[in-house]
Scaffold this active site. Structure first.
Site, short mmCIF file in Angstrom:
data_model
loop_
_atom_site.label_atom_id
_atom_site.label_comp_id
_atom_site.label_asym_id
_atom_site.label_seq_id
_atom_site.Cartn_x
_atom_site.Cartn_y
_atom_site.Cartn_z
N GLU A 1 0.85 -1.19 0.00
CA GLU A 1 0.00 0.00 0.00
C GLU A 1 0.89 1.24 0.00
O GLU A 1 2.09 1.16 0.26
CB GLU A 1 -0.90 0.04 1.25
CG GLU A 1 -1.94 -1.03 1.33
CD GLU A 1 -2.80 -0.89 2.58
OE1 GLU A 1 -2.71 0.17 3.25
OE2 GLU A 1 -3.54 -1.83 2.89
N HIS B 1 -1.46 3.20 8.95
CA HIS B 1 -2.54 2.25 8.69
C HIS B 1 -2.08 0.92 9.26
O HIS B 1 -1.19 0.28 8.72
CB HIS B 1 -2.83 2.13 7.19
CG HIS B 1 -3.91 1.16 6.88
ND1 HIS B 1 -4.03 0.53 5.66
CD2 HIS B 1 -4.94 0.68 7.64
CE1 HIS B 1 -5.08 -0.27 5.67
NE2 HIS B 1 -5.65 -0.20 6.87
#
EC number: 3.1.21.-
Length: 310
Positions: free
Chosen positions: A105, A160
């Site tokens: 990501e 995250h």
């Protein structure tokens, strides 16, 4: 008792000044866009909502960007800036592809160029003896500057987490804080992102093991009672904003922090909202330098008047 003729005008002027200060304030947002890749890019309805959400913010953290071709942010710039000469233009800064194994990501910050600029940035390297590789996606630390806010410089540490390791990852942000302070001369920090900091991932008994919560110098703007999830079947405060530094804490616009319910704001069904994301953005505002100065003068004047009466 009769009101002075100027009172209504004065009240209107004060309301205008308050509204102006709110307009001048810098809105900072954090948004997990959920699997932001090629398929979502082709969903025009979802993209229109994402662009609307970005435009609400002066600086926004975007998470869960999954795009090996690195086309997402250039595409966003095209939608935000277009080909015309606009008074507001956007720019971005993006991390490298982060993650273990093949799953990757990226973090990205999109910001209005006339309000915010990037001073410097770096990827936090999680190589501590006996405690290696805590983060699933190491924070992409960015030092921002805004000439228009009460606090001119601030560092944003995005995160995250992986749900199963949320407690350890959130706790480890204190080590990131220490590392950044050792490299940069700055005291104003914003920790923001999808911490998965709620429900079963971070049960109540786990908070005592999280230094970012137990140390009072870290101020949590998004409380445990908030719901940052789109699904009606869930109510969890996964997404958070945490501040550190007296100057930046004092610069927050009162009652400006919260969750932006884009489903309600844009009149979407739950299904339509989930096409955008399963998370709502979280946000807060920093006071403009003018508003902050005026507020300090107002407080000083009140103290002076009080002293004169004594």
């Amino acid at each position: 008792m009769s009101l002075h003729p100027a009172s209504p005008r004065l009240a209107s002027l004060l309301l205008f000044i308050l509204a102006l200060h709110d307009t001048l304030a810098l809105r900072l947002c954090s948004f997990n866009v959920r699997s932001f890749g090629a398929s979502k890019k082709e969903n025009h309805e979802a993209m229109d909502i994402i662009v609307k959400i970005i435009k609400r913010c002066d600086l926004i953290l975007l998470m869960e960007i999954k795009d090996s071709s690195n086309n997402i942010c250039p595409m966003l710039m095209e939608k935000l800036n277009g080909n015309s000469r606009r008074s507001t233009t956007y720019n971005y800064v993006i991390s490298s592809r982060l993650g273990r194994n093949t799953y990757k990501e990226q973090y990205a910050f999109v910001y209005k160029e006339k309000l915010v600029s990037v001073k410097t940035k770096y990827h936090y390297h999680d190589y501590q003896d006996g405690d290696t590789d805590v983060f699933s996606r190491e924070p992409f630390v960015v030092w921002f500057h805004s000439p228009f806010t009460a606090v001119k410089d601030f560092v944003i540490v995005p995160l995250h987490t992986t749900p199963e390791t949320s407690v350890k990852e959130i706790d480890e942000l204190v080590d990131v804080y220490t590392d950044v302070r050792s490299q940069w001369k700055t005291e104003n920090f914003i920790f923001m992102g999808d911490f998965n900091a709620g429900c079963s991932y971070v049960p109540k008994k786990a908070w005592q093991n999280i230094r970012l919560r137990t140390d009072p110098k870290f101020v949590w703007l998004i409380g445990d009672q908030e719901d940052t999830t789109v699904k009606k079947s869930t109510s969890c405060a996964y997404d958070r904003i945490v501040l550190c530094g007296q100057e930046i804490v004092n610069s927050v616009v009162p009652r400006s922090s919260g969750v932006f319910d884009f489903q309600k704001a844009y009149d979407l069904s739950e299904e339509e909202a989930l096409d955008v994301s399963d998370h709502f953005p979280v946000e807060f505002k920093l006071q403009s330098s003018r508003a902050f100065t005026n507020n300090r003068k107002s407080v000083s004047l009140k103290k002076r008047k009080k002293g004169n009466r004594s």
